[in-house]
Design a protein around this motif. Sequence first.
Motif, PDB file in Angstrom:
ATOM      1  N   THR A  72       8.701  -4.551  -3.458  1.00  0.00           N
ATOM      2  CA  THR A  72       8.543  -2.996  -3.134  1.00  0.00           C
ATOM      3  C   THR A  72       9.696  -2.441  -2.897  1.00  0.00           C
ATOM      4  O   THR A  72      10.140  -1.465  -3.129  1.00  0.00           O
ATOM      5  N   ARG A  73      10.198  -2.927  -1.842  1.00  0.00           N
ATOM      6  CA  ARG A  73      11.579  -2.470  -1.146  1.00  0.00           C
ATOM      7  C   ARG A  73      12.676  -2.713  -2.232  1.00  0.00           C
ATOM      8  O   ARG A  73      13.423  -1.403  -2.228  1.00  0.00           O
ATOM      9  N   THR A  76      12.191   0.461  -4.847  1.00  0.00           N
ATOM     10  CA  THR A  76      12.275   1.642  -4.024  1.00  0.00           C
ATOM     11  C   THR A  76      13.732   2.093  -3.875  1.00  0.00           C
ATOM     12  O   THR A  76      14.304   3.168  -4.319  1.00  0.00           O
ATOM     13  N   ALA A 109       6.023   3.042  -7.556  1.00  0.00           N
ATOM     14  CA  ALA A 109       7.167   3.352  -6.873  1.00  0.00           C
ATOM     15  C   ALA A 109       7.764   4.644  -7.578  1.00  0.00           C
ATOM     16  O   ALA A 109       8.242   5.614  -6.878  1.00  0.00           O
ATOM     17  N   CYS A 113       8.411   8.276  -5.312  1.00  0.00           N
ATOM     18  CA  CYS A 113       9.555   8.941  -5.270  1.00  0.00           C
ATOM     19  C   CYS A 113       9.548  10.308  -5.280  1.00  0.00           C
ATOM     20  O   CYS A 113       8.856  10.930  -6.085  1.00  0.00           O
TER      21      CYS A 113
END
Length: 166
Positions: A72-73, A76, A109, A113
Amino acid sequence: MSESKPRRPAYARLLDRAVRILGVRDHSEQELRRKLAAPVIGKNGPEAIDATEEDYDRVIAWCYEHSYLDDTRFVTRFIASRSRKGYGPARIRQELNQKGIARDATEQAMRECDIDWGELARDQAVRKYGEPLPSEFSEKVKIQRFLLYRGYLMEDIQAIWRNFTD
């Protein structure tokens, strides 16, 4: 005479490599597995790591457990990085797919964003072709082709001229 030091276990060497790789930037799990499986360049040339699939799985699990690896990080940050470089959502989705990120994680994501893709497309067109943007059909086609290559959606590209005032 030089005595050779005993080699550390494959798991320990893989773990060291994983931490060094992830210390530079975030990676997807697929990228990390590929880099860990690549031969190490040693003093005597490329050396294969004699690790088992279980060793790789343990290293990946350890990286997830200690938050070195987080898809996930990664997604992103990847979206933010590529959008800053002027790439559009279609191109970013394609690159994330190539890096082994699940489609639903990518879509999640992209929804979260806070990027105005239409404004970004206009900025790229102005950067490449100057202000004011050309109004001739042949020039518009060039701009459209450029933005499509960069990964922008047709609706964002067409919005440039819909919102364009002379």
